[in-house]
Design an enzyme around this catalytic site. Structure first.
Site, short mmCIF file in Angstrom:
data_model
loop_
_atom_site.label_atom_id
_atom_site.label_comp_id
_atom_site.label_asym_id
_atom_site.label_seq_id
_atom_site.Cartn_x
_atom_site.Cartn_y
_atom_site.Cartn_z
N CYS A 22 4.60 -6.07 6.21
CA CYS A 22 5.53 -6.86 6.07
C CYS A 22 7.06 -5.84 4.84
O CYS A 22 7.01 -4.72 4.51
CB CYS A 22 5.31 -7.59 4.91
SG CYS A 22 6.59 -7.89 4.10
N SER A 55 6.56 -12.35 -2.43
CA SER A 55 5.80 -11.10 -1.23
C SER A 55 7.17 -10.57 -0.81
O SER A 55 7.40 -8.78 -0.92
CB SER A 55 5.60 -11.41 0.03
OG SER A 55 4.23 -12.30 -0.15
N THR A 1500 1.82 -9.77 6.48
CA THR A 1500 0.78 -10.56 5.12
C THR A 1500 1.94 -11.12 3.94
O THR A 1500 1.43 -11.79 3.06
CB THR A 1500 -0.29 -9.18 4.79
OG1 THR A 1500 0.10 -8.31 5.11
CG2 THR A 1500 -1.22 -9.28 5.62
N CYS A 1501 2.84 -9.99 3.99
CA CYS A 1501 3.38 -10.71 2.45
C CYS A 1501 4.26 -11.85 3.02
O CYS A 1501 4.08 -12.63 1.09
CB CYS A 1501 4.76 -9.57 2.47
SG CYS A 1501 6.07 -10.40 3.78
N ALA A 1502 3.57 -12.52 3.62
CA ALA A 1502 4.72 -14.17 3.81
C ALA A 1502 3.62 -15.11 4.24
O ALA A 1502 3.50 -15.96 4.31
CB ALA A 1502 5.81 -14.29 4.53
#
Length: 1534
Positions: A22, A55, A1500-1502
């Site tokens: 990300c 994120s 993974t951040c979103a």
């Protein structure tokens, strides 16, 4: 229709081809208007809006150092050079614009026009707004409009319309000139002709820009139908643009041109069936605006009927239903309900359609989710849900006609006639809604929701016939419900209750007369007859759920149009209305029946009073009589009779239960011996208290009625809950006049606040000669600071010089002659010694005395002195001692003048002594509540000056130590044998909240606390009974010792009414800390936390421990709250720190991180060395990796790490193996004689436990999920509870069961020894046919041969006579002294982040959920409801169907791997998929090669899974399993 080429690909569906990474730069929306506004860019704007998550925010948020660095690199030479550059560029652009304008104005060839238009579009793409003047735009407009009319060359049309679009972007007023030159009709003509697809798409872009500023002109030119005419021909992204245009137009509709928007209604209604959420949201917004405009029209009835003919009602009901696949935002959802209200108000067609489509079923489901609002951790979401309930109640009140003496209009006649003609429809309406309405009112909702529910119930009762009403009410305890409504004591609510009673008695007099008497309705009405009793009813006493709800409930659900503003309306309720109606009801229905409320009681009430009196009499007899066998038998029989009566489900009403005195007699029976004990300090009374508790416990756990499945304990708990809801009167204080503003509080810490401060004048009492006057006149005081802290600020400033000199002389004498006073408790001294030893261990290991220092300026909260580790221990220990002392007695422990009086200050406000445990704000609230003020807190609270008088506390200190007294109580309770006494037992008898308080509410609370204790200690109680039976020979088999007892579910102890009150109080804008809420909130949560739901306690925990409400939002079904109002706190206001960590040295990186930031309230985010990923995903994975490291074998931390003590070295920690702890992790015992100097391995274990405490606390503070399988016993330790023999079997079942069997043998041996006269030779004292001596046990800890239980362990063997000693030492080594220092290290590490005491409001199971999240398999409903499908996928897409089937087939390990891959953590947060923030989203991944070649990738951040559209389910499963198992361990761009 022809096309100039291939239709444009939907580039919106393409996402960056990254793999598990990300980068915030990818999702940052462009702020420049210079780029070409093609369909792709517009669609990407929508994508960027979706990507604006916590994120990505975290990724773009830099630490202070990073920010400074970036700003330094990007600086320019000077401001003047910047201005010169832009000035020169603007002049250059202007000259170019003039040249292009001249070229376009001349008659040139088409190729020349194309060249000029291309150059113009390029100029508009990169110029600033200062480059174009208004005259220039006015000159360009007619030229571009003329070229847009070009008939022969579509490229000229396309570029001219694109230039118009760019003009609207660059110049803010350009739309005015464009509209003046008839651009809108031209664009509409091109859309209606739709000869070229790309031209039509560009027209939609242009109209969307123009409609923002000129919606009326667009409407009058027919833009709505032009845009919607061929909308099905466009892609989804273009359809969104088209609907944005219609939304802009609908925001400025005019009543003068209904045909212009009415013809668009059929198309809009059809679009409601589409699956794209953004599209449906826009359509719904348009229809809501059209409905609002039509309802204001003079011909609204006919127009609303016309709207309903196109299926609007059907489509709207489908959207707001819980089974809808389209998830709407909260404002849109509420707006659709409002649209139904308008349709039902003005259209008979809509009215009938709603009933025919079973609106009651849909509304029932919506109201049923009201309790789910307690699970929402977002304040704005709950506020939106409250507004939703208000709209639903408006709809219900509109569906039932207003009750009037005369028919006011033909419309009302038609509605009433419809209901009278279809009684079956009305009956179904009532059957569906009456139970849920009763449930909502009984849950303790605010005044307005209660009023709305009662209004619907009143209409249902009014319009139902007698027979229908009897059938409707037969399944509901209607009388008990009305009795509870009368207890609310608000004028409007009581009036509605009286009207319902009047109608019910009119239609069913003989059915409900006795029921009203039995449930207390008659007594409530009798209390309203006299003015003095009636005067305590308050008009409005609780808060407002939403800003849209008016103060007076008379008009809260009035949907009729009125020229008078709601603020100017006056309450229609007269002062004597309630009393007059009560007198009428009494004279009409009750007085004629010769009912005497002063004497008339039911037979069951009289019987219960007799039993209650008998129990009280027996309880108050002397201890000598109570210990006799006959007395015990009499009490047992009496208790059995009472419990049997209470176990009859419908025989006793709540009113009879409360009025009988049974509750008070039960409390007296259980606490009588303790009270005697505290007065006379006689040890033998503790045995009586313990015995009485056991008697009631065993009766409630075993005295079951075979005809009923419910246990007596469950039955009495339910009765107590009903009684508590009916009698409690805890006030809800709403800050109506509160306005958020920054202030500066001088006292006690001198800091800025986001809330107003109290103006206080401190005045010394005239008669006090030991203190001096406070020098300042009026000061600002933090209203939410406890009085103890205010005293700490004030006391040094008001002490007289004489007092200070005497204190200094006293301290000098103590330094010379040694300490003259003893520690309040030996246990506290030993605690300090152990803590000092622990600090020595940490210092010896680290060699760093400044381990816990915080960076200046980064620690939030009041300024504190920076201390080292040793100071920390001493401060914390003294704080605990002071807290315990203050909890028992107001007196202090230090001297002012002498050693016989307290050193505290006493504060008085308006002559009343203030409670030192409360804040000044809470003290003022208590005084105003006691004074009967209705509107509290009023505006004068913050404006006026409060005069607070202080004086020295002259209370003489008692000669005995209260702490020593508590130790004596604890030892007496453990007098018989330490095995039988559970550490939780003493807290059940704690009467800390009982002292000084009395009344039915506190009696109920006290008894509920003891019932919860019985439920918690059920195994202990039943096992003790079985052991006694085994000792006497009644049981001869060890397997029969364990008796399973059904547990009363924990949610049965939750009181919905109190939970709702606490939720309302925490939703108040003033609720910034526990001190800002009424005192009962913190007192009840501390004393009886089980009364409140887990979700409510979570919010309270975050508020008290972390100073904020939780940031995560739990969605119910409509979770988008962008448009809802209210105070929502999130991580955006918390400073962030990015920490660089190394994958190959996770624990060392974690240790360094905690050294620097454990004491700081900053949100930690992880960046891995040599990796580009940052944000939520890497951070969650970091915590997961740390948890795995703590579960490595060879650390010497956990029981299942079976490495002998003599062979443990520091190198064992590097062992890559992981522990397998099937029953959870529990600390490994270490010899108490070991020190840091004698064992480096032991010191490393202590250091790791301290680090573990920091990690756990920081994860809780930051909202991170841990993957640590702690045992239930270890969670019990974290909560501050002491472990005993019965806890061992939770983490080592074999050892625990063996020790319990040893205990049974010792009891049988004692019984044989104490009864030598009986013939007991046949009794077996062997362990399963084996003598104890033959087991060859020595006094060492099994599994730990180096752990000697006592000094004689090498030679002493276990036999029947020292078996009890052996069990005692085993328990001590396993759960007490053997693990005490490890546990203390964990707690000290935890306390460096925030005080661990705040966790005490949770149970062991709840703490595991809070810390480790959910650990259960998901189901299909959860997947459908809480996963978002976007950018190329819908819920019906074939790849999505395959994916959901694959996810349902996952086992637990595959699910963990999937979550680890997508989110960075193998577990879901507390609340499951609904709590995942950002929401799990599945998007389409476009493959550059063959469709089955690429693997899935994630951000993974979103929480984004980018899934290729594989050809089959089998291929998808293969690729997905490969990705989730092999695609972990790094964060890189692909």
């Amino acid at each position: 229709m022809t096309s100039r080429g291939q239709k444009r690909n939907e580039e919106v569906d393409e996402l960056p081809a990254d793999k598990r990474a990300c980068n915030s730069l990818e999702f940052r929306p462009s702020s420049s208007n210079s780029s070409a506004q093609t369909l792709t860019s517009t669609a990407h704007e929508a994508l960027d809006a979706d990507m604006d998550t916590s994120s990505s925010t975290s990724g773009s948020t830099r630490s202070e150092g990073d920010g400074e660095k970036e700003f330094a690199d990007g600086s320019c030479d000077s401001d003047n050079s910047i201005h010169d550059y832009y000035r020169n560029r603007s002049l250059s652009d202007q000259s170019k614009f003039k040249r292009v304008l001249l070229g376009l104005s001349e008659e040139v060839e088409e190729s020349g026009q194309l060249a000029q238009l291309t150059e113009l579009c390029e100029l508009l793409s990169f110029c600033s707004d200062s480059s174009l003047s208004s005259p220039m735009v006015d000159s360009f407009s007619p030229v571009l409009v003329r070229l847009a009319r070009h008939e022969s060359n579509p490229d000229i049309m396309l570029l001219a319309i694109r230039a118009i679009t760019y003009l609207c972007d660059v110049h803010p007023r350009s739309s005015i000139f464009i509209v003046r030159h008839d651009a809108v009709p031209v664009l509409c003509q091109r859309l209606m002709a739709i000869e070229y697809l790309d031209v039509a798409e560009q027209c939609l872009q242009a109209l969307e820009k123009i409609s923002r500023e000129q919606p009326v002109a667009c409407l009058q030119s027919g833009a709505m139908m032009a845009v919607l005419g061929y909308i099905d021909f466009f892609s989804t992204s273009v359809q969104r643009v088209a609907l944005s245009t219609v939304v802009n137009i609908c925001k400025k509709l005019s009543s003068e041109s209904p045909p212009l928007f009415m013809e668009a209604v059929p198309i809009l209604c059809n679009l409601l069936q589409y699956e794209d959420r953004q599209l449906v949201e826009s359509v719904a917004t348009c229809l809501i605006k059209i409905g609002e405009q039509v309802s204001r029209s003079t011909t609204s009835t006919h127009m609303l009927d016309d709207i309903c003919k196109h299926g609007l009602v059907e489509h709207t009901l489908h959207l707001i239903g819980l089974n809808s696949r389209t998830t709407l935002s909260q404002p849109t959802y509420i707006g659709l309900i409002g649209l139904l209200i308008k349709l039902a108000t003005g259209s008979t067609v809509a009215f009938r359609t709603l009933f025919e489509l079973n609106i009651s079923t849909i509304v029932k489901d919506m109201l049923s989710t009201y309790d789910l609002a307690h699970g929402m951790q977002s304040t704005s979401l709950v506020d939106g849900h409250q507004s939703q309930i208000n709209e639903v109640l408006k709809l219900l009140n509109e569906l039932l006609p207003t009750i009037t003496a005369e028919v006011d209009s033909q419309q009302k006649t038609e509605k009433e006639a419809f209901l009278l003609k279809h009684p079956d429809i009305l009956h179904k309406f009532g059957v569906d809604l009456l139970p849920i309405l009763i449930q909502v009112v009984s849950s303790g909702v605010n005044l307005f929701i209660c009023y709305g529910c009662l209004s619907v119930i009143k209409k249902l009762v009014h319009f139902s016939s007698s027979d229908a009403l009897r059938r409707l009410l037969q399944t509901a305890n209607f009388s008990s419900f009305l009795a509870g409504v009368f207890a609310r004591k608000e004028h409007h609510v009581v009036l509605l209750a009286l009207q319902i009673v009047d109608t019910t008695m009119l239609k069913l007099p003989h059915v409900y007369l006795n029921s009203f008497i039995k449930e207390g309705v008659l007594f409530a009405i009798y209390g309203l007859l006299s003015p003095d009793k009636h005067s305590n009813i308050s008009p409005v006493s609780d808060g407002i759920a939403s800003r849209a709800v008016q103060r007076c409930p008379c008009f809260a659900f009035d949907t009729c149009q009125s020229s008078e503003s709601p603020e100017n309306r006056t309450c229609t309720l007269q002062n004597d209305t309630v009393q007059n109606l009560a007198k009428y009801i009494w004279a009409t229905y009750f007085e004629t029946e010769s009912v005497n409320p002063e004497k008339g009681v039911t037979d069951i009430l009289q019987k219960l009073r007799t039993l209650s009196t008998a129990l009280t009499t027996l309880s108050n007899k002397s201890v000598e009589d109570a210990t006799s066998s006959q007395q015990e038998e009499d009490i047992f029989n009496l208790l059995h009779q009472i419990i049997s009566e209470l176990n009859e489900k419908d025989s006793i009403s709540t009113f009879e239960f409360v009025e009988s005195g049974i509750i008070k007699s039960f409390v007296g029976y259980l606490t009588n011996a303790i009270n005697i004990f505290e007065r006379e300090y006689v040890a033998k009374y503790s045995y009586i208290a313990e015995k009485r508790f056991e008697v009631i416990g065993r009766l409630l756990l075993t005295c079951a009625n075979p005809a009923r499945k419910e246990s007596p304990l469950l039955s009495i708990v339910q009765r107590l809950q009903s009684a508590l809801s009916s009698v409690e009167g805890f006030p809800i204080i709403s800050s109506h006049t509160y306005k958020r503003r920054n202030s500066y509080a001088t006292i006690p810490y001198g800091h800025c606040t986001s809330y107003p401060c109290l103006k206080v004048q401190f005045v010394k009492e005239i008669l006090d000669t030991c203190l001096q006057d406070y020098v300042e006149d009026v000061v600002n005081v933090d209203p939410f600071a406890p009085l103890v802290e205010i005293e700490g600020y004030l006391l040094p400033r008001v002490k007289s010089i004489k007092t200070k000199n005497l204190k200094m002389e006293s301290e000098d004498l103590k330094e010379k002659g040694g300490s003259c006073s003893h520690s309040p408790s030996d246990s506290s001294s030993s605690q300090i010694k152990r803590a000092e030893m622990l600090v020595d261990v940490l210092k010896a290991q680290e060699g760093n005395p400044n381990l816990v220092l915080s960076s200046p300026g980064e620690t939030s909260g009041p300024p504190e002195k920076a201390v080292d580790s040793a100071d920390t221990v001493n401060v914390q220990t003294v704080h605990v001692d002071k807290e315990e002392h203050n909890h028992l007695q107001d007196g202090g422990v230090s001297n002012m003048d002498d050693d016989h009086t307290s050193s505290n200050l006493l504060f008085y406000l308006e002559g009343q002594l203030l409670n030192r445990k409360l804040t000044l704000y809470q003290s003022i609230l208590e005084q105003q509540t006691e004074a009967g003020h209705n509107n509290i807190p009023s505006a004068s609270l913050w404006s006026r000056t409060h005069k607070v008088t202080y004086r020295r506390d002259m209370t003489v200190k008692p000669s005995y130590s209260k702490h020593s007294h508590d130790e004596a109580l604890s030892s007496f309770l453990c007098r018989r044998t330490s095995f039988f006494h559970s550490p939780c037992f003493a807290c059940i008898f704690s009467s800390e909240e009982d002292s000084g308080k009395s009344g039915p509410t506190y009696d109920i609370l006290s008894l509920l606390k003891r019932m919860e204790g019985i439920n918690r200690l059920r195994f202990y109680l039943m096992y003790r009974a079985r052991v006694s039976e085994f000792a006497e020979g009644g049981i001869d088999n060890f397997d029969k010792l364990i008796l399973s007892v059904d547990e009363v579910p924990q949610n049965e102890f939750v009181n919905k009414k109190l939970t709702e009150k606490l939720e309302q109080q925490m939703r108040d804008p003033m609720a910034v800390s526990a001190g800002a809420m009424p005192a009962w909130c913190s007192q009840l949560i501390a004393w009886c936390p089980f009364l409140f739901s887990f979700e409510a306690r979570c919010k309270y925990f975050y508020l008290v421990a972390l100073g904020r409400l939780p940031h995560q939002t739990h969605s119910v079904s409509h979770d988008d709250v962008r448009g809802s109002s209210g105070r929502q706190q999130n991580h955006g206001s918390i400073p962030r720190k990015k920490i660089l960590v190394h994958r190959n040295n996770i624990l060392e990186s974690a240790s360094q991180m905690m050294e620097l930031h454990a004491r700081q309230k900053v949100l930690l985010e992880v960046v891995y060395s040599e990796e580009v990923g940052t944000g939520l995903g890497p951070t969650l994975e970091f915590y997961t990796l740390v948890c795995r490291e703590f579960q490595s074998s060879g650390l010497g931390m956990w029981r299942d790490d079976h490495v002998p003590l003599h062979s443990r070295t520091a190198s064992e920690a590097e062992n890559s193996g992981s522990l397998v702890a099937p029953y959870g992790l529990f600390p490994c015992p270490w010899l108490p004689s070991l020190t840091a100097a004698t064992s480096t391995t032991y010191s490393e274990v202590i250091r790791k436990f301290s680090l573990l405490g920091q990690i756990v606390a920081k994860a809780l503070q930051d909202g991170r999920v841990l993957d640590l399988p702690f045992s239930k016993a270890f969670y019990k330790i974290i909560l501050g509870n002491e472990l005993d023999l019965y806890d061992i079997q939770t983490f080592d079942p074999a050892l625990g069961r063996t020790l319990l069997e040893f205990l049974a043998l010792t009891e049988r041996n004692k019984y044989l020894t104490s009864h030598p006269e009986e013939n007991l030779h046949d009794f077996d004292v062997c362990l399963r046919s084996t003598k104890i001596e033959d087991l060859c046990l020595d006094f060492t800890l099994p599994g730990y041969p180096d752990y000697a239980l006592n000094s004689e362990s090498q030679s002493k063997m276990v036999n029947l006579y020292n078996l009890e000693e052996y069990v005692t030492l085993m328990v001590d080594a396993t759960v007490k002294s053997g693990i005490s220092r490890q546990v203390e290290a964990f707690k000290l590490g935890f306390d460096q982040v925030f005080p661990i005491k705040h966790l005490k409001v949770f149970t062991e199971e709840e703490l595991e959920r809070l810390l480790c999240g959910e650990h259960v398999l998901w189901n299909s409903d959860e997947l459908l409801e809480h996963i978002k499908f976007d950018h190329g996928y819908t819920i019906s897409s074939s790849p999505i169907v395959n994916l959901l089937e694959i996810m349902l087939e996952f086992d637990l390990e595959q699910q963990r791997a999937f979550l680890q891959f997508v989110t960075g953590a193998p577990r879901l947060p507390n609340g499951g998929l609904a709590s995942l923030n950002p929401k799990l989203t599945i998007v389409r991944k476009h493959c550059s090669k063959e469709i089955n070649a690429d693997l899935p990738s994630v951000m993974t951040c979103a929480n984004y899974l980018k899934l290729p559209p594989y050809s089959s389910k089998e291929v998808m499963k293969e690729k997905l399993l490969y990705a989730i198992t092999e695609g972990q361990g790094s964060f890189h761009l692909s």
